[in-house]
Design an enzyme around this catalytic site. Structure first.
Site, mmCIF file in Angstrom:
data_model
loop_
_atom_site.group_PDB
_atom_site.id
_atom_site.type_symbol
_atom_site.label_atom_id
_atom_site.label_comp_id
_atom_site.label_asym_id
_atom_site.label_seq_id
_atom_site.Cartn_x
_atom_site.Cartn_y
_atom_site.Cartn_z
ATOM 1 C CG ASP A 178 -15.236 0.202 9.887
ATOM 2 O OD1 ASP A 178 -14.546 0.985 10.550
ATOM 3 O OD2 ASP A 178 -14.743 -0.624 9.088
ATOM 4 C CD GLU B 226 -2.982 -1.081 2.293
ATOM 5 O OE1 GLU B 226 -2.908 -0.155 3.138
ATOM 6 O OE2 GLU B 226 -3.880 -1.943 2.319
ATOM 7 C CG MET C 161 -3.306 -19.698 13.205
ATOM 8 S SD MET C 161 -4.809 -18.725 13.205
ATOM 9 C CE MET C 161 -5.702 -19.517 14.529
ATOM 10 C CB CYS D 120 -12.373 -17.561 11.876
ATOM 11 S SG CYS D 120 -12.297 -18.599 13.347
ATOM 12 C CB THR E 217 -1.158 0.437 8.820
ATOM 13 O OG1 THR E 217 -2.285 1.269 9.124
ATOM 14 C CG2 THR E 217 -1.297 -0.894 9.552
ATOM 15 C CB CYS F 276 -7.674 -13.644 9.207
ATOM 16 S SG CYS F 276 -6.884 -12.422 10.278
ATOM 17 C CB ALA G 99 -10.967 1.986 15.778
#
Length: 707
Positions: free
Chosen positions: A326, A92, A675, A632, A188, A635, A205
């Site tokens: 969001d 990115e 993981m 889960c 990030t 991801c 957040a």
């Protein structure tokens, strides 16, 4: 790292500039300001041939005045050189160029330096971020860029450190952990430099983070000031009047979950008013009822301005009061001088996730206008005087007790992918997503020690194993490159795209707009009309924004390619709308007349579903689906359909063995791959329920595929 060099090697570097650092605005230079190299003055007015900060200039316009490349000759653009990267995650970052050297960060917060003309690698730095950090990184192990100042390069790492590197060698000058804790926070975003200080916030957040933005001394990393975006526990007192005022807009014991409002991306410096403008993230948890939250929840989902010298509150404008969808306001904020109603005004332009283009007075934050640039159903209208939305009652899903399918969705009408503004055309170029998202409040939700804390029911809203429903969702999920006439408040032109989650934008004085897309193409359009002029297949989805620079009279365009980010990891089958993109992470650099070619891409993986028979009780499977939806799917994908970056658990050998999946989920056998163990939240019976749900989902999709 394998390196391919194409084109002319050994091009000369530009002469180093030695410019005395100067203070800007009202406060003068900070005591730690550099005395040579990249200065405040250079960042404020960058040389045409260089790209010195994330958005190129303080106003974050991402517009280059270079005209060597134009709409007349861009068809001759070719690959000059490229570098294969050693991080197979979403890419990115926007590269920076100074004195003939290109600096870029990659996934896992690594930093690399190249000769910008030839592509010769000069140095590489790996902060060795623990792979377990991925469990608290909302949206992949991404990094959006570095900052340059003096003789140093600055990067924020995923595990919450601020690191300064020597520009010539890549050696560490200092590193400091700057997040409040390394359980709920990550970094990030790209740092910015303002008046001799590094400005950066943090992510988190969706976890238990309290948002903030802070300034750090460029020489030592010492904190100079910090502004929190949400109030803390009132019993502890308030840091300032702004926090005291904000506390009146919250309900419940919000501070126990942090509150959210993180500053994970947009940071803009308004030199004229000596203000730092930044966007804030969603309130936490998304579902307000789960924490007794009520009211506007300031200063979440807002643009906030603070004094650059002291961090003192100046003004705010909340774009999404009561945010439960969001709808972060962390998309890039662009400053420009626009003629509105016959008068020139210095404005902040923002196209956040909630689907409207906002125009505010940059000095005061006064609302000037807001117009939707994509379909919107969460709000019925925007008050033309106050800018406050009239919220659709059905959108308050925690009050109705029913699902609500929102337009736009949680991915945002416009997310972090940078917009660009061209003063030549007066147009704002927006990488738009047209994608819905289902919300439903979870019942009897309680916070946990690991994972997202959104208080949504991800199982009830998962994509059903129904071909008609899937085909309909796929058809409705698209994207667009939208050129927005800021003065007129309307769309000037658009390029419709196959899918959402396309790359950021670069505009140039050569009447060009560049963007990569999710289908693996890097393209150039005419800036005035949106006519497609050139494209190059890069073999993977592009989500980063391009940049441009020149050396010895040749103009280059550089872009990071590498599919990933939240759209890939979390959206399930919709992540495949643009095609089953593989992550092939590369830095690609183009110039006129170059003839470079990429090696043939690897053959696609042909994975066949071959699950064991469905077993377990309906109650076990339903419980497994509920647990999968909570822990889960962020991801491994909605309804257990992975986007391609992370393992698709329908194909995992672990679902064949109760003991095998327990070894991974409880014992943490794969923690070095990111993981981590979930034993703090899940018991062996829970893991077995998840396994049974995965088996059922794999069998459902096998039947849909006709096998």
């Amino acid at each position: 790292m394998r390196m391919k060099l194409i084109g002319i090697l050994g091009a000369a570097s530009a002469l180093a500039l030695a410019v005395t650092a100067c203070g800007l605005g009202n406060g003068g230079a900070a005591t730690g300001a550099a005395q040579a190299g990249v200065t405040d003055a250079l960042i404020q007015t960058p040389p045409d041939e260089e790209w010195l900060s994330y958005g190129r200039d303080y106003g974050e316009q991402r517009f280059s005045p270079l005209t060597i490349l134009t709409d007349q000759n861009v068809g001759q653009l070719g690959l000059a050189w490229f570098s294969d990267l050693d991080t197979a995650r979403g890419q990115e970052a926007t590269p920076l160029v100074h004195n003939g050297v290109l600096y870029v960060s990659t996934a896992w917060s690594m930093v690399k330096a190249f000769d910008a003309a030839s592509g010769k690698p000069l140095w590489a730095y790996d902060p060795k971020v623990p792979r377990e950090t991925l469990v608290r990184a909302c949206c992949d192990a991404v990094n959006r860029g570095v900052a340059l100042y003096g003789d140093k390069v600055y990067v924020g790492t995923l595990d919450g450190r601020l690191v300064a590197l020597d520009q010539k060698t890549g050696k560490v000058v200092f590193e400091k952990t700057v997040v409040p804790n390394q359980e709920d926070y990550t970094i990030t975003g790209a740092p910015r430099i303002v008046k001799g200080r590094v400005i950066i916030g943090a992510s988190g957040a969706e976890y238990k983070a309290r948002g903030y933005i802070a300034a750090y001394d460029t020489q030592t990393g010492a904190e100079v000031w910090k502004f929190h975006t949400v109030p803390g526990n009132p019993k502890d007192g308030f840091e300032n009047k702004a926090m005291e005022a904000a506390a009146k807009t919250w309900g419940g014991e919000w501070w126990k979950l942090g509150g959210g409002g993180t500053v994970w991306d947009s940071i803009t410096y308004d030199v004229a008013n000596n203000l730092i403008l930044f966007g804030t993230g969603n309130a936490e948890p998304w579902n307000p009822a789960a924490a007794g939250r009520s009211g506007d929840s300031l200063y979440t989902s807002s643009i906030v301005a603070v004094n650059a010298d002291t961090g003192a509150y100046a003004w705010h404008f909340q774009e999404t009061p009561e945010d439960r969808w969001d709808f972060d306001s962390d998309a890039q904020i662009t400053l420009a001088d626009i003629k509105i109603n016959g008068q020139m005004q210095h404005v902040a332009i923002h196209a956040p996730k909630n689907g409207h283009v906002y125009v505010l007075d940059a000095k005061t934050g006064k609302f000037l206008s807001a117009k939707p640039f994509v379909p919107v159903n969460w709000a019925k209208s925007i008050d033309p005087v106050t800018g406050r939305p009239d919220i659709n009652p059905d959108a308050r899903y925690e009050k109705t007790g029913k699902p609500f399918i929102s337009l736009p969705g949680a991915g945002g009408a416009h997310s972090w992918q940078p917009q660009s503004f061209s003063p030549r055309t007066g147009l704002l170029y927006i990488p738009a997503n047209i994608a819905a998202f289902p919300y439903m409040a979870a019942k009897d939700w309680q916070p946990s020690s690991i994972g997202f804390q959104t208080a949504l029911d991800g199982f009830a809203t998962a994509m059903p194993a129904d071909k008609g429903a899937r085909d309909g969702a796929m058809k409705a999920t698209t994207g667009a490159l939208i050129a927005w006439d800021v003065a007129a408040g309307k769309e000037a032109w658009r390029v419709d795209q196959v899918s959402p989650w396309n790359g950021g934008i670069l505009s140039t004085a050569g009447n060009l707009v560049f963007q990569g897309n999710a289908q693996g193409q890097f393209l150039a359009f005419s800036a005035d009309r949106g006519q497609k002029l050139w494209s190059f297949p890069v073999q993977t989805g592009v989500i980063a924004a391009p940049m441009t620079y020149s050396i010895n009279g040749e103009q280059y365009v550089a872009v990071l390619a590498g599919w990933g980010g939240v759209w890939d990891v979390a959206t399930g089958i919709l992540a495949h709308k643009g095609g089953a993109q593989r992550n092939i992470s590369r830095l690609l650099v183009f110039k006129l007349g170059a003839k470079g070619q990429l090696p043939a891409p690897p053959a696609p993986n042909k994975m066949v579903l071959d699950p064991p028979p469905v077993s377990g009780t309906p109650e076990q499977i339903a419980r497994g689906g509920d647990l999968y939806g909570r822990y889960c799917n962020v991801c491994h994908g909605d309804a257990a359909v992975a986007g391609g970056l992370n393992p698709d658990l329908r194909h995992s050998g672990a679902i064949n063995s109760p003991e095998g999946i327990k070894t991974v989920v409880i014992d943490g056998a794969l923690h070095e791959n990111g993981m981590v163990s979930f034993k703090s939240a899940l018991k062996p019976d829970d893991v077995e329920a998840i396994r049974l749900y995965l088996i059922k989902r794999a069998n459902e999709d096998k039947a849909l595929e006709g096998r």
